[in-house]
Design an enzyme around this catalytic site. Structure first.
Site, PDB file in Angstrom:
ATOM      1  N   ARG A 370       0.853  -1.189   0.000  1.00 27.73           N
ATOM      2  CA  ARG A 370       0.000   0.000   0.000  1.00 27.73           C
ATOM      3  C   ARG A 370       0.888   1.238   0.000  1.00 27.73           C
ATOM      4  NH1 ARG A 370      -2.249   0.900   5.357  1.00 27.73           N
ATOM      5  NH2 ARG A 370      -0.783   2.628   5.400  1.00 27.73           N
ATOM      6  N   HIS A 374      -3.288   4.918   4.472  1.00 24.55           N
ATOM      7  CA  HIS A 374      -4.492   4.090   4.578  1.00 24.55           C
ATOM      8  C   HIS A 374      -5.703   4.860   4.068  1.00 24.55           C
ATOM      9  CE1 HIS A 374      -7.394   1.203   6.083  1.00 24.55           C
ATOM     10  NE2 HIS A 374      -8.036   2.206   6.651  1.00 24.55           N
ATOM     11  N   TYR A 383       4.542   5.441  11.001  1.00 25.70           N
ATOM     12  CA  TYR A 383       4.787   4.057  11.419  1.00 25.70           C
ATOM     13  C   TYR A 383       5.560   3.229  10.396  1.00 25.70           C
ATOM     14  CZ  TYR A 383       0.371   3.554   8.777  1.00 25.70           C
ATOM     15  OH  TYR A 383      -0.631   3.635   7.826  1.00 25.70           O
TER      16      TYR A 383
END
Length: 482
Positions: A370, A374, A383
């Site tokens: 990805r 998100h 992160y």
């Protein structure tokens, strides 16, 4: 005499079965590895027909389909146990099990990781001896133009959200091949139960840019009547069930729909998409078991992109990804390079044929990444390393890889590329301007389409909402009527 003939037939049947098993074992290395791209993904090099890739593909699909017995009933008759001492066999409802005095635990992991099927290398070149479903110029160019359109749509709508023109958005950056190539391998009669990162399937089926914009802006032209968050698309006409934000709830629904197709003897299947995070939900396990037991024509397509929002796969499960879970439920499975459009197209095409002709579920795990956040509510740089994101964006871009392949075939050029991207961006900007001018659905429609006769508590809520809006008009959009 009759007894001898019967015994002979059983012996011949067992011999054929054993020979078939030996043949399958010899062909067991059927998938190409990401780390060893030169390894043939299906039969050995001597068995390849270089002039007819479709012939190779049909042969490999047949070998792949032979790996599981046709049904549980057939498994009970597995003749390898016929010559075993009956005192050493336990006849259970699910089949015969050989008894052993040796205490042996099944290993928690296989000796080798499941291989990953791949056709194109990172430079868009066919891997030697690769086995795939042949794609003609028309389909290949449409696949590429839709991938570019999806990529451009993500960029424009993301900008619109950052400008405050829509409330939310989630991109498919890095997963364009999964969207478009899987859709290309299906027919419009196949039912789609999406998660929320598969708008490309709708795009392939004919959902217009204006329809995408109407949904994101929640206006009167939105098929969901403005009740859903942006990107929660749906289309009855295109057999695309409306997106639900709750994770993995679409999986059991997909199995039920597939069972109905089976009962109606329809020449169609169901495909349902989910992420690696969805595989951690109970609905995933219930759905796979349900599908296997009922032997339904369903394709479970897992987009393993490494992250469930901020949770890496290493914190989700200890198994070798998602593909190995299929065997535990008796579901045939394959792992595919999710950034390789040809591999995805070939795998889904084969899975569809098996699901429909053999009435069985198939699990596909697409390994990808990805690249985007998100959603617009997330900052993934908090992160995961920025250089990791950029490496996948540049070195593993599925759109650029597929472009190199169609260019090598003489089907695409730089002039066509520039014209396509400019035209798509102009169309999207126009669609946004139109969507913004269409008024919003009235608030009263929030309370419709569920009950034939609305209950008293719902009527009370509608009345309270109207009073609240009238008392505080400054907090509500002026184009929303009561």
């Amino acid at each position: 005499m009759a007894l001898c003939l019967k015994t002979s037939r059983i012996s011949i049947h067992c011999l054929k079965s054993k020979m078939g098993l030996l043949s399958m074992i010899k062909q067991d290395s059927c998938l190409s590895s990401l780390t060893h791209p030169q390894k043939p993904p299906f039969p050995t090099r001597n068995a390849q027909n270089f002039r007819d890739p479709d012939a190779n593909f049909r042969m490999s699909a047949t070998l792949f389909s032979a790996r599981r017995l046709k049904s549980v009933k057939a498994e009970k008759q597995f003749c390898s146990l016929d010559n075993v001492d009956h005192n050493q066999v336990l006849d259970l409802p699910g089949g015969k099990v050989v008894l052993t005095p040796e205490m042996r635990f099944i290993s928690e992991s296989p000796e080798e990781r499941a291989q990953c099927y791949r056709v194109l290398d990172n430079d868009g070149q066919l891997i030697m001896c690769s086995n795939f479903k042949k794609v003609g110029e028309e389909i290949a160019v449409k696949m590429y133009t839709d991938m570019v359109t999806l990529q451009t749509m993500d960029a424009v709508f993301y900008e619109a959200q950052r400008q405050g023109r829509i409330s939310f958005y989630a991109t498919t950056i890095g997963e364009e091949a999964i969207n478009i190539a899987s859709a290309a391998a299906l027919t419009t009669d196949d039912l789609v139960f999406p998660q929320y990162r598969e708008p490309g399937v709708l795009l392939w089926r004919g959902f217009t840019l204006q329809e995408f914009a109407n949904q994101c802006f929640g206006n009167k032209a939105d098929y969901g009547k403005g009740r859903q968050m942006p990107i929660h698309y749906g289309s009855n006409k295109l057999n695309y069930f409306t997106v639900s934000a709750t994770i993995a709830t679409q999986l059991p629904h997909a199995v039920g729909a597939a069972y109905s197709l089976k009962m109606d003897r329809r020449n169609a299947c169901v495909i349902t998409y989910f992420g690696d995070g969805g595989s951690s939900e109970g609905d995933f396990h219930a759905a796979l078991n349900f599908a296997a037991v009922m032997e339904v024509p369903a394709i479970f397509f897992c987009r393993n992109n490494g992250w469930a929002i901020s949770t890496p796969t290493s914190d989700q499960f200890r198994s070798d990804g998602v593909v190995v879970r299929g065997r535990g439920y008796g579901v045939r499975s394959i792992r595919v390079d999710g950034n390789d459009a040809l591999a995805i197209y070939s795998a889904v095409h084969a899975a569809r044929e098996m699901a429909i002709s053999e009435h069985r579920p198939i699990l596909i795990e697409a390994i990808t990444y990805r690249v985007g956040h998100h959603s617009t509510s997330d900052d993934s740089t908090k992160y995961r390393p920025v250089d990791e994101i950029e490496w996948w964006r540049s070195a593993r871009d599925p759109v650029a890889r597929f472009r190199k392949w169609i260019e090598s075939n003489g089907w695409w050029c730089s002039e066509a590329e520039s014209e396509l991207r400019n035209n798509v961006r102009e169309q999207l900007l126009h669609a946004i301007q139109v969507a913004e001018k269409i008024e919003k659905p009235p608030l009263a429609e929030l309370f419709m389409d569920v009950y034939d006769v609305p209950p008293s508590n719902l009527c009370e809520q509608e009345k309270l909402l109207g009073e609240t809006v009238r008392r505080n008009p400054q907090y509500y959009p002026p184009d929303v009527s009561l």
